[in-house]
Design a protein around this motif. Structure first.
Motif, PDB file in Angstrom:
ATOM      1  N   THR A  91      30.852  10.667   9.057  1.00  0.00           N
ATOM      2  CA  THR A  91      31.518   9.366   9.050  1.00  0.00           C
ATOM      3  C   THR A  91      31.851   8.871   7.657  1.00  0.00           C
ATOM      4  O   THR A  91      32.697   7.988   7.504  1.00  0.00           O
ATOM      5  N   CYS A  92      31.185   9.390   6.637  1.00  0.00           N
ATOM      6  CA  CYS A  92      31.300   8.814   5.301  1.00  0.00           C
ATOM      7  C   CYS A  92      31.121   9.892   4.237  1.00  0.00           C
ATOM      8  O   CYS A  92      30.364  10.839   4.435  1.00  0.00           O
ATOM      9  N   LEU A  93      31.822   9.739   3.119  1.00  0.00           N
ATOM     10  CA  LEU A  93      31.584  10.555   1.939  1.00  0.00           C
ATOM     11  C   LEU A  93      31.059   9.645   0.845  1.00  0.00           C
ATOM     12  O   LEU A  93      31.598   8.554   0.621  1.00  0.00           O
ATOM     13  N   ARG A  94      30.014  10.073   0.174  1.00  0.00           N
ATOM     14  CA  ARG A  94      29.410   9.286  -0.903  1.00  0.00           C
ATOM     15  C   ARG A  94      29.632  10.005  -2.234  1.00  0.00           C
ATOM     16  O   ARG A  94      29.292  11.169  -2.375  1.00  0.00           O
ATOM     17  N   PHE A  95      30.210   9.283  -3.177  1.00  0.00           N
ATOM     18  CA  PHE A  95      30.470   9.809  -4.513  1.00  0.00           C
ATOM     19  C   PHE A  95      29.453   9.190  -5.462  1.00  0.00           C
ATOM     20  O   PHE A  95      29.468   7.979  -5.684  1.00  0.00           O
ATOM     21  N   TYR A  96      28.568  10.010  -6.028  1.00  0.00           N
ATOM     22  CA  TYR A  96      27.589   9.522  -6.999  1.00  0.00           C
ATOM     23  C   TYR A  96      28.236   9.491  -8.374  1.00  0.00           C
ATOM     24  O   TYR A  96      28.797  10.488  -8.833  1.00  0.00           O
ATOM     25  N   ILE A  97      28.123   8.332  -9.031  1.00  0.00           N
ATOM     26  CA  ILE A  97      28.819   8.082 -10.286  1.00  0.00           C
ATOM     27  C   ILE A  97      27.812   8.072 -11.430  1.00  0.00           C
ATOM     28  O   ILE A  97      26.760   7.449 -11.340  1.00  0.00           O
ATOM     29  N   GLY A  98      28.163   8.734 -12.516  1.00  0.00           N
ATOM     30  CA  GLY A  98      27.333   8.718 -13.712  1.00  0.00           C
ATOM     31  C   GLY A  98      27.698   7.541 -14.602  1.00  0.00           C
ATOM     32  O   GLY A  98      28.737   6.903 -14.432  1.00  0.00           O
ATOM     33  N   ASN A  99      26.825   7.225 -15.527  1.00  0.00           N
ATOM     34  CA  ASN A  99      27.124   6.163 -16.487  1.00  0.00           C
ATOM     35  C   ASN A  99      28.121   6.695 -17.503  1.00  0.00           C
ATOM     36  O   ASN A  99      28.041   7.831 -17.932  1.00  0.00           O
ATOM     37  N   GLY A 100      29.028   5.857 -17.871  1.00  0.00           N
ATOM     38  CA  GLY A 100      30.035   6.299 -18.839  1.00  0.00           C
ATOM     39  C   GLY A 100      31.301   5.489 -18.701  1.00  0.00           C
ATOM     40  O   GLY A 100      31.270   4.290 -18.484  1.00  0.00           O
ATOM     41  N   ALA A 101      32.400   6.173 -18.793  1.00  0.00           N
ATOM     42  CA  ALA A 101      33.711   5.519 -18.811  1.00  0.00           C
ATOM     43  C   ALA A 101      34.226   5.285 -17.395  1.00  0.00           C
ATOM     44  O   ALA A 101      35.149   5.940 -16.942  1.00  0.00           O
ATOM     45  N   ASN A 102      33.605   4.358 -16.688  1.00  0.00           N
ATOM     46  CA  ASN A 102      34.100   3.967 -15.368  1.00  0.00           C
ATOM     47  C   ASN A 102      35.235   2.979 -15.558  1.00  0.00           C
ATOM     48  O   ASN A 102      35.077   1.979 -16.242  1.00  0.00           O
ATOM     49  N   ARG A 103      36.375   3.256 -14.940  1.00  0.00           N
ATOM     50  CA  ARG A 103      37.545   2.405 -15.130  1.00  0.00           C
ATOM     51  C   ARG A 103      38.197   2.162 -13.783  1.00  0.00           C
ATOM     52  O   ARG A 103      38.459   3.102 -13.035  1.00  0.00           O
ATOM     53  N   PHE A 104      38.441   0.892 -13.483  1.00  0.00           N
ATOM     54  CA  PHE A 104      39.110   0.491 -12.257  1.00  0.00           C
ATOM     55  C   PHE A 104      40.407  -0.216 -12.639  1.00  0.00           C
ATOM     56  O   PHE A 104      40.383  -1.179 -13.407  1.00  0.00           O
TER      57      PHE A 104
END
Length: 186
Positions: A102-115
């Motif tokens: 039902t769902c995909l989970r993307f684990y995000i590292g610390n760093g250059a997260n940009r929205f």
């Protein structure tokens, strides 16, 4: 006497057209296409995401998490919406167990997260540890096998103002106080 010019190459086809190239690089088996959405990103009108990924997992109907891909180092990924025509393709080395996901989970590292929002504004969010994307109409795997997936993301399209913003910012002047020449002595 009039001379008529004749250009025979104008009507010929290109031997290496885009269709030929796409046929050469296409895979032998059709990959299941998955459309993913996130309610929080939809409500914030996010159009593009740049994040470093640690791993991707799939969540089944019972809520169990199954690891799909783990990256040895942070893997920077740019995610764009369906409207842009871009998708992520997960290679055929993904082991998936039989079941419905039902769902995909993307684990995000610390760093250059940009929205990037639909109006062109850019924001960073380093407090997120993961993003959950709900699979439209669920993904059903009938046999345990190595799977290749195409991931499409439902993100907000850019607004017209986002294309004009760089030009309007260029014309805006920074307001600074300049000394007045009128009424000064010396």
């Amino acid at each position: 006497m009039n001379k008529a010019r004749f250009y025979p190459s104008i009507w010929t086809t290109i031997p290496y057209s885009f269709q030929v190239w796409s046929d050469w690089y296409s895979s032998q088996k059709a990959a299941p296409e998955v459309i993913l959405s996130n309610a929080v990103l939809d409500s914030q009108f996010v159009s593009e995401i740049d994040v470093p990924l640690l791993k991707i997992t799939a969540i089944d109907l019972e809520g169990k998490e199954h690891a799909l891909i783990e990256f040895s180092e942070l893997e920077p990924v740019r995610i764009k919406g369906l409207v842009s025509g871009d998708f992520l393709k997960l290679s055929n080395t993904i082991p998936m167990q039989m079941g419905r996901y039902t769902c995909l989970r993307f684990y995000i590292g610390n760093g250059a997260n940009r929205f990037v929002y639909s109006n062109g504004e850019i924001d960073t969010a380093n407090l997120l540890s993961h993003l959950d994307f709900i699979i439209q109409d669920n993904l059903e795997v009938k046999t345990s096998q190595q799977v290749e997936l195409k991931l499409w993301f439902q993100l907000a399209p850019y607004t017209f103002g986002s294309y004009i913003r760089p030009f309007s910012n260029w014309f805006k002047k920074i307001k600074e106080q300049l000394p007045r020449l009128a009424g000064t002595i010396g």
